[in-house]
Design a protein around this motif. Structure first.
Motif, short mmCIF file in Angstrom:
data_model
loop_
_atom_site.label_atom_id
_atom_site.label_comp_id
_atom_site.label_asym_id
_atom_site.label_seq_id
_atom_site.Cartn_x
_atom_site.Cartn_y
_atom_site.Cartn_z
N LYS A 70 28.62 44.90 9.01
CA LYS A 70 28.81 43.67 9.80
C LYS A 70 29.55 43.94 11.10
N SER A 71 28.96 43.52 12.19
CA SER A 71 29.60 43.65 13.50
C SER A 71 29.51 42.32 14.23
N GLU A 72 30.64 41.80 14.64
CA GLU A 72 30.64 40.49 15.29
C GLU A 72 30.17 40.60 16.74
N ILE A 73 29.31 39.70 17.12
CA ILE A 73 28.90 39.61 18.52
C ILE A 73 29.77 38.52 19.15
N LYS A 74 30.87 38.96 19.70
CA LYS A 74 31.79 37.99 20.27
C LYS A 74 31.23 37.43 21.59
N GLU A 75 31.92 36.44 22.11
CA GLU A 75 31.38 35.74 23.27
C GLU A 75 31.18 36.65 24.47
N ASP A 76 32.02 37.68 24.58
CA ASP A 76 31.87 38.57 25.73
C ASP A 76 30.62 39.44 25.65
N ARG A 77 29.98 39.47 24.49
CA ARG A 77 28.74 40.23 24.35
C ARG A 77 27.53 39.33 24.06
N ARG A 78 27.80 38.03 23.99
CA ARG A 78 26.73 37.10 23.60
C ARG A 78 25.51 37.19 24.51
N ASP A 79 25.74 37.31 25.78
CA ASP A 79 24.61 37.32 26.72
C ASP A 79 23.70 38.52 26.53
N THR B 36 38.39 34.27 3.19
CA THR B 36 37.09 34.91 3.12
C THR B 36 36.48 35.11 4.50
N ALA B 37 37.24 34.79 5.52
CA ALA B 37 36.72 35.02 6.87
C ALA B 37 36.35 36.48 7.03
N PRO B 38 35.20 36.75 7.59
CA PRO B 38 34.73 38.13 7.67
C PRO B 38 35.59 38.99 8.58
N GLN B 39 35.71 40.22 8.20
CA GLN B 39 36.45 41.18 9.02
C GLN B 39 35.44 42.02 9.79
N THR B 40 35.58 42.02 11.05
CA THR B 40 34.65 42.81 11.83
C THR B 40 34.99 44.28 11.73
N THR B 41 33.95 45.06 11.80
CA THR B 41 34.16 46.50 11.68
C THR B 41 34.40 47.06 13.07
N HIS B 42 35.63 47.09 13.43
CA HIS B 42 35.95 47.61 14.75
C HIS B 42 37.04 48.66 14.63
N ALA B 43 37.47 49.08 15.76
CA ALA B 43 38.41 50.19 15.78
C ALA B 43 39.63 49.92 14.91
N THR B 44 40.08 48.70 14.89
CA THR B 44 41.29 48.41 14.16
C THR B 44 41.14 48.63 12.67
N TYR B 128 25.95 50.16 20.89
CA TYR B 128 26.16 48.81 21.44
C TYR B 128 26.17 47.73 20.36
N LEU B 129 25.47 47.98 19.26
CA LEU B 129 25.50 46.97 18.19
C LEU B 129 26.92 46.80 17.65
N TYR B 130 27.63 47.92 17.56
CA TYR B 130 29.03 47.83 17.15
C TYR B 130 29.95 47.45 18.30
N GLY B 131 29.44 47.52 19.51
CA GLY B 131 30.23 47.13 20.65
C GLY B 131 31.10 48.23 21.24
N TYR B 132 30.83 49.47 20.90
CA TYR B 132 31.64 50.56 21.45
C TYR B 132 31.25 50.87 22.90
N ILE B 133 29.97 50.75 23.18
CA ILE B 133 29.45 51.03 24.52
C ILE B 133 28.63 49.83 24.98
N ASP B 134 28.74 49.52 26.25
CA ASP B 134 27.98 48.40 26.79
C ASP B 134 26.47 48.65 26.62
#
Lengths: 178, 292
Positions: A70-79, B36-44, B128-134
């Motif tokens: 699971k990876s959240e698409i936050k608002e800064d990436r929504r576009d 139960t709020a989901p935890q995003t899989t990020h660096a933290t 980019y799906l994980y948000g590490y790189i634009d």
């Protein structure tokens, strides 16, 4: 004798008064309890659920249904993923499978007006087409998740639901958006 | 009479408590919604380590796959536990081999990749799906292969167009997982050589070619795609040779992800035994930053 009768009457009145008080409290408590559970389960009167934010809806769905990487698409990436007029969005929340291995994706848009749902629905249906093209040959075993019923509209809300149990996720979505 | 009233009061108080109790019992339900709020899989949420890598290959002189043997010398975190257990319970059967714990660093500066372009398949989309790189710095899609990268498109944009438009200064390529086992590895390596030469003809960017990642034993056995450990090793070996004929740099990222048995470290792979976990992208970016 009269005194005894009077005592009995007084005692009876006291008992009745106490019983009425207790029943009243009990009734009140039950009522509160019901209201509380209604709020949580989003239920039927819709008064609370109608105020459910997009994030509350995705939280509820993700609590019930397994969602890989699971990876959240936050608002800064929504576009990057969804083309939507930001001024028309009341609330938004989305998640995607981050590893690229599975097509799982969940996005909920709560629009300010039900008139704005059509454009979002069309945009999400194009997204489904794109994901279908990507995954149909790549992971055919996962295509049951892209079953053609992935975009759901309910009131001011539009959802993209691609997961292992679309029917259950849709049920949750609809229950929270009545 | 008074006794009756007192009894009634006691009973009623008991009922009242029961009601209160039932109300308070329901309270956790409310908090459970929040919890139960989901935890995003990020660096933290990912394991961080500042351990210096001593086993990763050097950029200019890519280390041979023998480096893998160095990784076997890494201390196994559970070995001492195993020893203790063995001493206290001598009657127990020898346990299965303990999983190795990788120690590759995960720290990186995102800005280091501001002028980069990543070319790859579905594994690379995870950047980019994980948000590490634009997303704009990733030219990747499912199924992309060494033989198709030059002629394919991603969302209607060809690779040539992407490079000419973005003018990246660093280009990272990791391709082959979709093809190894299906196609001849010599052919695939030559396709990569052609790809690098084509990019070099239109761009002055420094090009880095990464060896493809390992698979798990489970994936090797269950997938009907011939994506085996031996095929991957052969492709990576041929790829290194092919890239040595170009002006690109070969980076042996495969060794970073591979345990001493030749398969994926448990910590690094997705459930399918092929793709990356979220933390693996941190390892990848840290590795690239340090070797490019």
């Amino acid at each position: 004798m009269k005194i005894n009768v009077t005592k009995k009457i007084i005692a009876g009145l006291i008992c009745a008064a106490v019983a009425i008080c207790v029943c009243g409290c009990s009734s009140g408590t039950a009522s509160d309890s019901t209201a509380s559970s209604t709020a949580e389960s989003s239920s039927d009167n819709g008064s609370v659920s109608s105020a459910a934010s997009a994030e509350e809806i995705t939280d509820k769905i993700l609590a019930e249904i397994e969602f890989p990487s699971k990876s959240e698409i936050k608002e800064d990436r929504r576009d990057d993923f969804y083309e939507v007029d930001i001024d028309k969005i009341e609330s938004y929340s989305a998640y995607i499978c981050g590893s690229g291995a599975y097509p799982d994706e969940l996005a909920v848009f709560c629009m300010k007006s039900s008139n704005d749902t059509t454009a979002v629905k069309d945009m999400l249906e194009k997204r489904v087409e794109k994901q279908t093209a990507s995954f149909k040959d790549y992971t055919p075993d996962e295509m049951y998740k892209i079953d053609g019923n992935n975009v759901v509209v309910s009131g001011n809300y539009v959802a993209l639901i691609i997961c292992s149990d679309n029917a259950k996720a849709t049920e949750i979505f609809k229950s929270l958006t009545k | 009479m008074l006794a009756i009233i007192c009894s009634l009061s006691v009973i009623l108080c008991g009922c009242s408590d029961a009601v209160s109790s039932s109300v308070s019992d329901s309270a956790p339900d409310t908090s459970s919604v929040t919890s139960t709020a989901p935890q995003t899989t990020h660096a933290t949420t990912l394991p961080q380590t500042t351990t210096t890598v001593t086993t990763v290959p050097v950029t200019e002189e890519p280390v041979q796959t023998e480096l893998t043997t160095e990784q076997t010398e890494q201390p196994e975190t559970q070995s001492s536990e195993y020893t203790d257990s063995a001493e206290t319970e001598p009657q127990s059967e020898p346990p299965a081999s303990q999983p190795e714990t990788p120690s590759a660093p995960t720290d990186f500066e995102e800005s280091f990749f501001d002028d980069a372009l990543f070319i790859g398949d579905s594994i690379t989309t995870g950047l980019y799906l994980y948000g590490y790189i634009d997303m704009s710095k990733v030219y990747a899609k499912m199924g992309l292969a060494p033989s198709t990268a030059l002629y394919s498109d991603v969302d209607g944009v060809t690779l040539e167009s992407k490079i000419k438009t973005d003018k990246p200064k660093k280009i990272y390529i990791m391709l082959g997982t979709n093809s190894v086992g299906y196609s001849d590895n010599d052919y695939l390596a030559s396709c990569m050589e052609e790809l690098v030469n084509s990019i070099s003809s239109i761009s002055k960017a420094k090009i880095y070619v990464l060896s493809i990642p390992p698979v798990t034993a489970y994936a090797e056995a269950s997938y009907d795609n011939y994506l085996s450990k031996s095929a991957i090793d052969e492709y990576n070996r041929l790829l290194k040779t092919a890239i040595s004929k170009t002006n690109a740099v070969f980076l042996d990222f495969h060794s970073v992800l591979t345990a001493s048995d030749g398969y994926y470290y448990e910590e690094y792979h997705e459930m399918d035994g092929i793709h990356f976990m979220g933390s693996t992208y941190q390892v990848m970016l840290s590795f690239l930053e340090k070797h490019s």
